[in-house]
Design a protein around this motif. Sequence first.
Motif, mmCIF file in Angstrom:
data_model
loop_
_atom_site.group_PDB
_atom_site.id
_atom_site.type_symbol
_atom_site.label_atom_id
_atom_site.label_comp_id
_atom_site.label_asym_id
_atom_site.label_seq_id
_atom_site.Cartn_x
_atom_site.Cartn_y
_atom_site.Cartn_z
ATOM 1 N N PHE A 1 36.645 -70.187 52.728
ATOM 2 C CA PHE A 1 35.742 -70.095 51.900
ATOM 3 C C PHE A 1 34.819 -71.015 53.551
ATOM 4 C CE2 PHE A 1 32.127 -72.748 49.951
ATOM 5 C CZ PHE A 1 31.379 -71.548 49.709
ATOM 6 N N VAL A 2 35.737 -71.843 53.179
ATOM 7 C CA VAL A 2 35.197 -73.105 54.306
ATOM 8 C C VAL A 2 34.975 -72.276 56.562
ATOM 9 C CG1 VAL A 2 36.031 -75.154 55.882
ATOM 10 C CG2 VAL A 2 35.783 -75.728 53.154
ATOM 11 N N ALA A 3 35.411 -71.830 56.448
ATOM 12 C CA ALA A 3 35.846 -70.881 57.033
ATOM 13 C C ALA A 3 34.998 -70.095 57.605
ATOM 14 C CB ALA A 3 37.647 -70.123 57.847
ATOM 15 N N VAL A 4 34.815 -69.012 56.322
ATOM 16 C CA VAL A 4 33.825 -68.575 56.673
ATOM 17 C C VAL A 4 32.814 -69.367 56.686
ATOM 18 C CG1 VAL A 4 32.031 -66.561 55.004
ATOM 19 C CG2 VAL A 4 34.645 -66.567 55.061
ATOM 20 N N MET A 5 32.095 -70.386 55.859
ATOM 21 C CA MET A 5 30.737 -70.775 55.851
ATOM 22 C C MET A 5 30.715 -71.279 57.524
ATOM 23 S SD MET A 5 29.573 -70.227 53.514
ATOM 24 C CE MET A 5 27.453 -71.146 54.047
ATOM 25 N N GLY A 6 31.639 -71.782 57.943
ATOM 26 C CA GLY A 6 31.476 -71.815 59.489
ATOM 27 C C GLY A 6 30.972 -70.587 60.164
ATOM 28 N N VAL A 7 31.535 -69.607 60.105
ATOM 29 C CA VAL A 7 31.540 -68.567 61.410
ATOM 30 C C VAL A 7 30.064 -68.301 60.616
ATOM 31 C CG1 VAL A 7 31.480 -65.992 61.429
ATOM 32 C CG2 VAL A 7 33.547 -67.617 61.730
ATOM 33 N N PHE A 8 29.079 -68.832 59.668
ATOM 34 C CA PHE A 8 28.195 -68.628 59.409
ATOM 35 C C PHE A 8 27.174 -69.197 59.777
ATOM 36 C CE2 PHE A 8 24.325 -69.609 56.669
ATOM 37 C CZ PHE A 8 24.045 -68.601 56.728
ATOM 38 N N LEU A 9 27.916 -70.828 59.670
ATOM 39 C CA LEU A 9 26.571 -71.573 60.567
ATOM 40 C C LEU A 9 26.661 -71.578 61.901
ATOM 41 C CD1 LEU A 9 27.823 -74.688 58.677
ATOM 42 C CD2 LEU A 9 25.300 -73.435 58.888
ATOM 43 N N ILE A 10 27.931 -70.909 63.370
ATOM 44 C CA ILE A 10 27.629 -70.685 64.006
ATOM 45 C C ILE A 10 27.037 -69.924 64.199
ATOM 46 C CG2 ILE A 10 29.211 -70.412 66.163
ATOM 47 C CD1 ILE A 10 31.863 -71.370 64.718
ATOM 48 N N ILE A 11 26.735 -68.559 63.607
ATOM 49 C CA ILE A 11 25.975 -67.894 64.040
ATOM 50 C C ILE A 11 24.662 -67.696 64.521
ATOM 51 C CG2 ILE A 11 25.170 -65.050 62.964
ATOM 52 C CD1 ILE A 11 28.437 -64.710 62.750
ATOM 53 N N ARG A 12 24.722 -68.577 62.864
ATOM 54 C CA ARG A 12 22.566 -68.864 62.780
ATOM 55 C C ARG A 12 22.709 -70.295 63.762
ATOM 56 N NH1 ARG A 12 20.779 -71.999 57.303
ATOM 57 N NH2 ARG A 12 22.506 -73.945 58.356
ATOM 58 N N GLY A 13 23.202 -70.860 63.770
ATOM 59 C CA GLY A 13 23.221 -71.336 65.442
ATOM 60 C C GLY A 13 22.800 -71.170 66.305
ATOM 61 N N ALA A 14 23.077 -70.136 66.359
ATOM 62 C CA ALA A 14 23.228 -68.947 67.861
ATOM 63 C C ALA A 14 22.208 -68.440 67.604
ATOM 64 C CB ALA A 14 24.124 -67.901 68.067
ATOM 65 N N LEU A 15 21.351 -67.256 66.650
ATOM 66 C CA LEU A 15 20.305 -66.905 66.144
ATOM 67 C C LEU A 15 18.891 -67.902 66.831
ATOM 68 C CD1 LEU A 15 21.706 -64.313 63.062
ATOM 69 C CD2 LEU A 15 21.889 -64.117 66.124
ATOM 70 N N THR A 16 19.452 -69.363 65.660
ATOM 71 C CA THR A 16 18.675 -69.810 66.041
ATOM 72 C C THR A 16 17.552 -70.322 67.089
ATOM 73 O OG1 THR A 16 18.920 -70.216 63.513
ATOM 74 C CG2 THR A 16 17.193 -71.788 65.310
ATOM 75 N N ALA A 17 18.957 -70.053 67.823
ATOM 76 C CA ALA A 17 18.529 -71.043 69.403
ATOM 77 C C ALA A 17 18.354 -69.949 70.534
ATOM 78 C CB ALA A 17 19.956 -71.477 70.009
ATOM 79 N N ARG A 18 18.693 -68.697 70.060
ATOM 80 C CA ARG A 18 17.663 -67.905 71.024
ATOM 81 C C ARG A 18 16.884 -67.389 70.481
ATOM 82 N NH1 ARG A 18 23.352 -63.765 71.029
ATOM 83 N NH2 ARG A 18 24.266 -64.687 72.533
ATOM 84 N N THR A 19 16.226 -67.377 68.898
ATOM 85 C CA THR A 19 14.623 -66.488 68.503
ATOM 86 C C THR A 19 13.639 -67.642 68.985
ATOM 87 O OG1 THR A 19 15.253 -67.333 66.384
ATOM 88 C CG2 THR A 19 16.129 -64.959 67.254
#
Length: 150
Positions: free
Chosen positions: A42-60
């Motif tokens: 669960f913690v690892a999945v949430m970490g991946v989710f946060l990384i993806i969200r951060g990367a998408l937020t930075a791009r868009t």
Amino acid sequence: MTKSRTDILAGLACLVVALVFYIQGMGLSPKADLYPKILEIFVAVMGVFLIIRGALTARTSSKVEEVDFDRIKGIVIVIASILYVAAIYYIGFYVSTLFFLALCSWYLSQKGLNIRAFSISGGFGLFLTVLLYLLFTAILKVPTPEGILF
């Protein structure tokens, strides 16, 4: 610090924590291993989710959104976490958990550092500690670290 950078750093921290707990739990018996593994996933999945969200937020995002971060509170919580881990060995898991949860939630409370807020935080810490005791000791029969007190 921008929100996207904060998300990426928090995600990386989640992955590191999940990895450390995975390595620490490698010697557990299969019966005792199930619950920690679920939490690690669960913690690892949430970490991946946060990384993806951060990367998408930075791009868009063309507008940079700053996040208000209290560095002093962050440092205090990190130090409290280190003391908590050390206290588990000396005074036991449940007593350390009760104090850690009560004091940290009181310190981070938006209600101020007063007696009423401490009572609420103490109740929160007691509730979660009793819940952990029932789950680990009474139901799952998983041994927890014991210290001088419990």
